[in-house]
Structure formats: C-alpha cells, structure tokens
Enzyme design. Structure first.
Site, PDB file in Angstrom:
ATOM      1  N   ARG A 113      11.414  -7.255   3.979  1.00  9.99           N
ATOM      2  CA  ARG A 113      11.434  -5.793   3.831  1.00  9.99           C
ATOM      3  C   ARG A 113      12.530  -5.168   4.681  1.00  9.99           C
ATOM      4  O   ARG A 113      12.734  -5.563   5.823  1.00  9.99           O
ATOM      5  CB  ARG A 113      10.069  -5.245   4.240  1.00  9.99           C
ATOM      6  CG  ARG A 113       9.966  -3.740   4.129  1.00  9.99           C
ATOM      7  CD  ARG A 113       8.556  -3.264   4.081  1.00  9.99           C
ATOM      8  NE  ARG A 113       7.832  -3.483   5.315  1.00  9.99           N
ATOM      9  CZ  ARG A 113       6.573  -3.080   5.486  1.00  9.99           C
ATOM     10  NH1 ARG A 113       5.934  -2.485   4.512  1.00  9.99           N
ATOM     11  NH2 ARG A 113       5.967  -3.303   6.640  1.00  9.99           N
ATOM     12  N   LYS A 160       0.838  -1.212   0.000  1.00 10.39           N
ATOM     13  CA  LYS A 160       0.000   0.000   0.000  1.00 10.39           C
ATOM     14  C   LYS A 160       0.876   1.266   0.000  1.00 10.39           C
ATOM     15  O   LYS A 160       0.571   2.220  -0.686  1.00 10.39           O
ATOM     16  CB  LYS A 160      -0.904   0.038   1.249  1.00 10.39           C
ATOM     17  CG  LYS A 160      -1.903  -1.099   1.322  1.00 10.39           C
ATOM     18  CD  LYS A 160      -2.921  -0.873   2.426  1.00 10.39           C
ATOM     19  CE  LYS A 160      -2.324  -0.907   3.818  1.00 10.39           C
ATOM     20  NZ  LYS A 160      -1.790  -2.219   4.234  1.00 10.39           N
ATOM     21  N   ARG A 165      11.993  -3.334  10.336  1.00  7.65           N
ATOM     22  CA  ARG A 165      11.027  -2.813  11.302  1.00  7.65           C
ATOM     23  C   ARG A 165      10.758  -3.873  12.357  1.00  7.65           C
ATOM     24  O   ARG A 165      10.633  -5.054  12.029  1.00  7.65           O
ATOM     25  CB  ARG A 165       9.705  -2.471  10.585  1.00  7.65           C
ATOM     26  CG  ARG A 165       9.685  -1.100   9.973  1.00  7.65           C
ATOM     27  CD  ARG A 165       8.491  -0.866   9.089  1.00  7.65           C
ATOM     28  NE  ARG A 165       7.205  -1.263   9.646  1.00  7.65           N
ATOM     29  CZ  ARG A 165       6.021  -0.944   9.109  1.00  7.65           C
ATOM     30  NH1 ARG A 165       5.982  -0.193   8.016  1.00  7.65           N
ATOM     31  NH2 ARG A 165       4.901  -1.367   9.641  1.00  7.65           N
ATOM     32  N   ARG A 212       0.067  -9.393  13.459  1.00  2.00           N
ATOM     33  CA  ARG A 212      -0.511  -8.361  12.580  1.00  2.00           C
ATOM     34  C   ARG A 212      -1.504  -8.966  11.602  1.00  2.00           C
ATOM     35  O   ARG A 212      -2.553  -8.385  11.332  1.00  2.00           O
ATOM     36  CB  ARG A 212       0.606  -7.652  11.806  1.00  2.00           C
ATOM     37  CG  ARG A 212       1.415  -6.735  12.676  1.00  2.00           C
ATOM     38  CD  ARG A 212       2.684  -6.321  11.987  1.00  2.00           C
ATOM     39  NE  ARG A 212       2.477  -5.331  10.958  1.00  2.00           N
ATOM     40  CZ  ARG A 212       3.380  -5.038  10.025  1.00  2.00           C
ATOM     41  NH1 ARG A 212       4.524  -5.689   9.974  1.00  2.00           N
ATOM     42  NH2 ARG A 212       3.143  -4.115   9.137  1.00  2.00           N
ATOM     43  N   ARG A 269      -8.908   0.787  10.659  1.00  2.00           N
ATOM     44  CA  ARG A 269      -8.517  -0.615  10.726  1.00  2.00           C
ATOM     45  C   ARG A 269      -9.562  -1.450  11.446  1.00  2.00           C
ATOM     46  O   ARG A 269      -9.397  -2.648  11.567  1.00  2.00           O
ATOM     47  CB  ARG A 269      -7.209  -0.733  11.502  1.00  2.00           C
ATOM     48  CG  ARG A 269      -5.987  -0.944  10.613  1.00  2.00           C
ATOM     49  CD  ARG A 269      -4.817  -0.999  11.558  1.00  2.00           C
ATOM     50  NE  ARG A 269      -3.647  -1.628  11.056  1.00  2.00           N
ATOM     51  CZ  ARG A 269      -2.582  -0.999  10.579  1.00  2.00           C
ATOM     52  NH1 ARG A 269      -2.598   0.290  10.446  1.00  2.00           N
ATOM     53  NH2 ARG A 269      -1.505  -1.674  10.234  1.00  2.00           N
TER      54      ARG A 269
HETATM   55  P1  AMP Z   1       1.346   0.308   9.688  1.00  2.00           P
HETATM   56  O1  AMP Z   1       2.543   1.093   9.309  1.00  2.00           O
HETATM   57  O2  AMP Z   1       0.071   0.880   9.093  1.00  2.00           O
HETATM   58  O3  AMP Z   1       1.497  -1.171   9.420  1.00  2.00           O
HETATM   59  O4  AMP Z   1       1.158   0.477  11.270  1.00  2.00           O
HETATM   60  C1  AMP Z   1       2.151   0.014  12.171  1.00  2.00           C
HETATM   61  C2  AMP Z   1       1.517  -0.256  13.522  1.00  2.00           C
HETATM   62  O5  AMP Z   1       0.962   0.964  14.053  1.00  2.00           O
HETATM   63  C3  AMP Z   1       0.361  -1.231  13.534  1.00  2.00           C
HETATM   64  O6  AMP Z   1       0.802  -2.591  13.569  1.00  2.00           O
HETATM   65  C4  AMP Z   1      -0.354  -0.825  14.825  1.00  2.00           C
HETATM   66  O7  AMP Z   1       0.333  -1.260  15.973  1.00  2.00           O
HETATM   67  C5  AMP Z   1      -0.232   0.703  14.780  1.00  2.00           C
HETATM   68  N1  AMP Z   1      -1.367   1.304  14.030  1.00  2.00           N
HETATM   69  C6  AMP Z   1      -1.282   2.065  12.914  1.00  2.00           C
HETATM   70  N2  AMP Z   1      -2.499   2.447  12.506  1.00  2.00           N
HETATM   71  C7  AMP Z   1      -3.388   1.914  13.375  1.00  2.00           C
HETATM   72  C8  AMP Z   1      -4.800   1.931  13.474  1.00  2.00           C
HETATM   73  N3  AMP Z   1      -5.558   2.584  12.579  1.00  2.00           N
HETATM   74  N4  AMP Z   1      -5.388   1.250  14.507  1.00  2.00           N
HETATM   75  C9  AMP Z   1      -4.642   0.598  15.422  1.00  2.00           C
HETATM   76  N5  AMP Z   1      -3.306   0.516  15.379  1.00  2.00           N
HETATM   77  C10 AMP Z   1      -2.662   1.181  14.365  1.00  2.00           C
END
Ligand code: AMP
Length: 249
Positions: free
Chosen positions: A159, A41, A193, A204, A120
C-alpha cells in the site's frame, strides 16, 4: 457552530457540525466496519458513504491528523499514542474512548456514520454501547470483512498513499497512474505508512487476532453482524456489501 470541511468536526474534535455538500439522506445509516487491517475497509467506507450519505469516521485518521499538529501543541497523551501507533500497537482504551465520546455530536449527525477502526476491543465496544445509549442512537449493522492472512499481508505491504490528497494505491493491484491523476490535480509524492512496514504489520495482526476478533461474537450476539468476504477487487466486494445490507434496508 458550523465547521467547514467534510469530517472536520471528527478530525479536529471541535464541537459543531461540518458543512457537507451532500443533502441529508432519507435515513441515516449507522454502522461499524470490522476486519483485519488491510482488508480494504477504507475503500469500502468511501463508496458506502458516497451511496448512503454517511460519514466515514476513522479513529486512525484522527491520530494521523494529530500527527500534523506542532509537537509543542500535542498533549502528552497524544504524543504517547502516536509513539504506540508508529510501532503498530493499540493505543490505550481510555484515550480512544475519550476521543470518541468527545465527538459524540458526529454520532448524532443526520448523515449517519461508518465507524472504521473503532471499536477494536471488547472494552471499547461496551463503552460505545454506553455512549450510543446515552445519545439515543441505535446501530443498523456491523460489516465484518474477512480475508486470508497471507492476502492481508500482501495488501498492506504494497500500500502507498499520496501525501497531498491521501488517495491510496497498491504497487501491484492498483498502481499509481502517474503525475497529477489521483484526485488533487498536482504532482504526487507517494509514501508508505509507518505502520505498513513489515515489523509493524506483524504487531497489528497479532493485536487484531487477540483483541479485535472477539468483537465478531459480541456483535453476532446482538444480531448486528454481517460477514462479507473481502476476496477480489473493490467492485466485487462492494456488490457483496450491498447484498449483505439489503436485508437491513
Ligand atoms: P487504522 O488506520 O485504523 O489502522 O489505525 C492506525 C493505528 O491507530 C492503529 O494501529 C492504532 O495504533 C491506532 N488506533 C486507531 N484506532 C484505534 C482504536 N480504536 N484502539 C486503539 N488504537 C487505535
């Protein structure tokens, strides 16, 4: 108030608008990107934003930016969120919704936006509908990237990110070209990461299936969902994305 730097207002949560080099587009695109972590994405968001003039707004980026703040200046809520994030779990709905509400000015921006990683959960989607309604803003589309789970795991575990410029590489599919060639002109230190480690990936993906996938039906019912296969390289996926959007132009 004007804030310097593209997306600075989003990342910092300060009021005001970013200074962005690009002119305002003829119409602002306002979209959500859905799809399991690792489907690409972020890569598609960068290209879409380049072509449509919108800003990539990732809630994950806001948390990663918060990580760089001195611990003594982090609120207890943020400290807890960062702890949850390290393990791959979802941060509480209330905290994420507050964080997006605080940044409502970014949703109003004439450049438009691509929300990546928010909403989410159904609760977050309902809250977003309410925020957008209050701002008088309508969504144009929800792009939903689909990919086999095995492929998702392979993409996430390989990654690597450049610590200096944030560019993303893949050990097999998109290896780093060598020192000084990933956009910032200096030597790179690549890192994985914390939430791309195998134990966090499993958490996740489970969170995605249980809490985020129901959003497909939620947005299908609103007539906004556009399914896009994330198979193949970024160019192929991008062509499919633009094809899916043509009906909404
Ligand atoms: P991402 O970069 O979008 O994969 O987000 C990394 C991490 O941030 C996720 O695994 C969650 O721990 C937290 N996170 C980001 N966005 C959200 C969201 N909308 N709701 C809950 N946790 C979030």
């Amino acid at each position: 108030m004007t804030i310097t730097g593209d997306r600075e207002a989003w990342l910092s949560g300060q009021p005001g608008c970013c200074t962005k080099d690009a002119p305002f587009p003829s119409r602002p695109w306002r979209m959500i990107l859905l799809g399991a972590p690792g489907v690409g994405k972020g890569t598609q968001a960068k290209r879409l934003c380049g072509d449509l003039g919108a800003c990539p707004l990732s809630t994950g980026d806001v948390f990663r930016a918060a990580k760089t703040i001195d611990e003594s200046e982090q609120t207890e809520a943020i400290r807890q969120a960062l702890q949850t994030m390290r393990g791959g779990g979802l941060v509480s709905d209330d905290l994420v919704i507050d964080l997006v509400r605080e940044r409502g000015h970014c949703l109003l921006c004439g450049h438009g936006f691509l929300l990546d990683g928010f909403p989410r959960t159904i609760h977050q989607a309902q809250a977003l509908d309410k925020i957008l309604d209050e701002l008088g803003v309508e969504l144009d589309a929800v792009l939903n990237y689909t990919l086999d789970e095995e492929e998702v795991v392979a993409r996430l575990s390989g990654r690597r990110i450049c610590r200096t410029c944030g560019a993303s590489f893949h050990m097999t599919f998109d290896p780093h070209p060598g020192d000084g060639q990933c956009g910032h002109g200096g030597p790179c230190e690549l890192y994985q990461r914390e939430d791309d480690k195998p134990e966090s990936i499993r958490v996740r993906l489970q969170a995605y299936h249980e809490q985020t996938q129901p959003l497909e039906e939620y947005y299908e019912r609103q007539g906004l969902l556009c399914n896009v296969s994330a198979e193949g390289g970024p160019d192929e996926v991008y062509t499919r994305t633009m094809d899916a959007l043509r009906f909404r132009m």
